[in-house]
Design a protein around this motif. Structure first.
Motif, mmCIF file in Angstrom:
data_model
loop_
_atom_site.group_PDB
_atom_site.id
_atom_site.type_symbol
_atom_site.label_atom_id
_atom_site.label_comp_id
_atom_site.label_asym_id
_atom_site.label_seq_id
_atom_site.Cartn_x
_atom_site.Cartn_y
_atom_site.Cartn_z
ATOM 1 N N TRP A 30 0.836 -1.197 0.000
ATOM 2 C CA TRP A 30 0.000 0.000 0.000
ATOM 3 C C TRP A 30 0.868 1.243 0.000
ATOM 4 C CZ3 TRP A 30 -1.319 3.551 4.219
ATOM 5 C CH2 TRP A 30 -2.333 4.472 3.852
ATOM 6 N N GLN A 31 0.723 2.060 -1.031
ATOM 7 C CA GLN A 31 1.405 3.348 -1.167
ATOM 8 C C GLN A 31 2.905 3.230 -0.964
ATOM 9 O OE1 GLN A 31 -0.478 6.361 1.247
ATOM 10 N NE2 GLN A 31 -2.358 6.314 0.043
ATOM 11 N N GLY A 32 3.481 2.145 -1.476
ATOM 12 C CA GLY A 32 4.925 1.969 -1.379
ATOM 13 C C GLY A 32 5.441 1.651 0.009
ATOM 14 N N GLN A 33 4.541 1.286 0.916
ATOM 15 C CA GLN A 33 4.946 0.984 2.287
ATOM 16 C C GLN A 33 5.591 -0.395 2.416
ATOM 17 O OE1 GLN A 33 4.572 3.185 5.019
ATOM 18 N NE2 GLN A 33 4.065 4.628 3.381
ATOM 19 N N GLY A 34 5.371 -1.254 1.404
ATOM 20 C CA GLY A 34 5.922 -2.597 1.463
ATOM 21 C C GLY A 34 5.088 -3.565 2.272
ATOM 22 N N VAL A 35 3.972 -3.091 2.805
ATOM 23 C CA VAL A 35 3.049 -3.939 3.570
ATOM 24 C C VAL A 35 1.624 -3.567 3.176
ATOM 25 C CG1 VAL A 35 4.595 -4.197 5.556
ATOM 26 C CG2 VAL A 35 2.967 -2.303 5.506
ATOM 27 N N SER A 36 0.683 -4.449 3.518
ATOM 28 C CA SER A 36 -0.722 -4.161 3.267
ATOM 29 C C SER A 36 -1.215 -3.132 4.266
ATOM 30 C CB SER A 36 -1.535 -5.444 3.391
ATOM 31 O OG SER A 36 -2.922 -5.161 3.282
#
Length: 362
Positions: A30-36
């Motif tokens: 999600w949004q380049g966070q690397g996590v959901s």
């Protein structure tokens, strides 16, 4: 985006196809966070920013006045059957309940646990047609703690065409099945609440819009998770909120804005309902038992001329990609729920199938 399957379930209901596609794309990162988004802290800066934007978009869509709080809570609509009386009444108070179907009846039954209740009006059946009470038929107590009603009943398929006038008594509305389907004047209500699983997002989330003067009145025994003041003080994050449902609701709000807002979606919804009712009204094979003055735009129950054909209708409609048309066990027959996410093409496909079925079995 072409759809071959249309989900007419009353709830949990279908979500807009483009929203589902975006959620799928963002599911793992999600949004380049690397996590959901569902596995990150609700107290992290990115999540708080997303939550705040979702509230802003909802406020914009519904033109919610500044003197109202918007809460994202647990418990669905049923949770507020208890939450409302525990937050804005005392045990010796009386509240008016307008009965229009099963959900207003359930709200009344829950309310009876917490205060005195009066039935202000009920539905009527005249020559086989179901009617809702008019404003003149409401027997309202001017000293009531609140007046509760359900503007749209999903099971019976009835819908109020007006907002009850209650004077200085706060009007409380369970809008679970009709919120965001058209513009409304929020200032006419003390509290609006809605389970999310019909027009907002997935189940597990409820939205409460409460006027400022009704916050801070909760009984001392009110569970913390239902206390509006605590929810306000902690920005709906007194405990871990239903984070993924909140995120999806935010996507739906953005989708509604992209459609042109509630005035635009109102025209689509009215067209969908008119298309289905118009077809049934000219048919002797299908019937709807709700008077035209109070038919629901969101939930359209109907019966076949011969109940023995119900199984065939359901089997064949399902095979045609028209899902979840079986009526509620209380009223039987069929039910087409056509919330915001149902495209006009879905209603047209249903009407086409119904016309063909009538030709073959009528």
């Amino acid at each position: 985006m072409t759809q071959s399957v249309f989900n007419f379930c009353a709830g949990p209901a279908m979500l807009p196809a483009s929203v589902m596609a975006q959620a799928k794309q963002e599911f793992l990162d999600w949004q380049g966070q690397g996590v959901s988004v569902m596995e990150m802290s609700h107290r992290s800066a990115p999540y708080i920013e997303m939550a705040a934007q979702a509230e802003k978009d909802l406020r914009d869509l519904m033109s919610i006045p500044d003197n109202y709080k918007v809460l994202f809570l647990h418990g669905g609509g049923r949770g507020q059957f208890s939450g409302v009386p525990m937050n804005i009444s005392a045990a010796n108070d009386t509240a008016d309940y307008v009965l229009s179907g099963q959900w207003s009846q359930k709200a009344l039954e829950e309310g009876q646990k917490y205060l005195n209740t009066q039935i202000a009006a009920d539905v009527s059946v005249v020559e086989g047609k179901v009617f809702l009470p008019t404003q003149q038929q409401l027997n309202l107590n001017p000293d009531a703690a609140f007046v509760h009603y359900c503007p749209n009943e999903t099971i019976e398929g009835v819908e109020f065409s007006y907002i009850p006038e209650t004077g200085d008594v706060p009007l409380v509305a369970d809008m679970s099945s009709t919120i965001l389907s058209r513009p409304i004047d929020v200032s006419k209500f003390g509290i609006i609440y809605a389970g999310a699983q019909k027009n907002i997002g997935p189940s597990g989330l409820s939205v409460v819009i409460v006027r400022d003067d009704l916050v801070g009145k909760a009984r001392k025994e009110t569970p913390a998770i239902l206390d509006y003041e605590l929810a306000v003080k902690h920005d709906s994050m007194y405990n871990t909120p239903p984070t993924y449902a909140w995120y999806l609701a935010g996507l739906v709000f953005k989708w509604l804005k992209a459609q042109g807002g509630l005035s635009a979606i109102e025209k689509v919804n009215q067209h969908k309902a008119d298309t289905l009712y118009r077809f049934m009204d000219q048919s002797d094979f299908y019937r709807n038992q709700v008077d035209s003055t109070c038919r629901s735009w969101m939930n359209v129950p109907f019966q076949l001329a011969d109940d023995a054909l119900n199984v065939k209708f359901l089997e064949q409609s399902d095979a045609a990609g028209l899902k979840a048309l079986k009526g509620h066990r209380i009223v039987g027959g069929m039910r087409a729920s056509i919330y915001n996410a149902m495209p006009l093409a879905g209603v047209e496909a249903l009407v086409s199938f119904m016309a063909d079925f009538e030709k073959r079995y009528g």
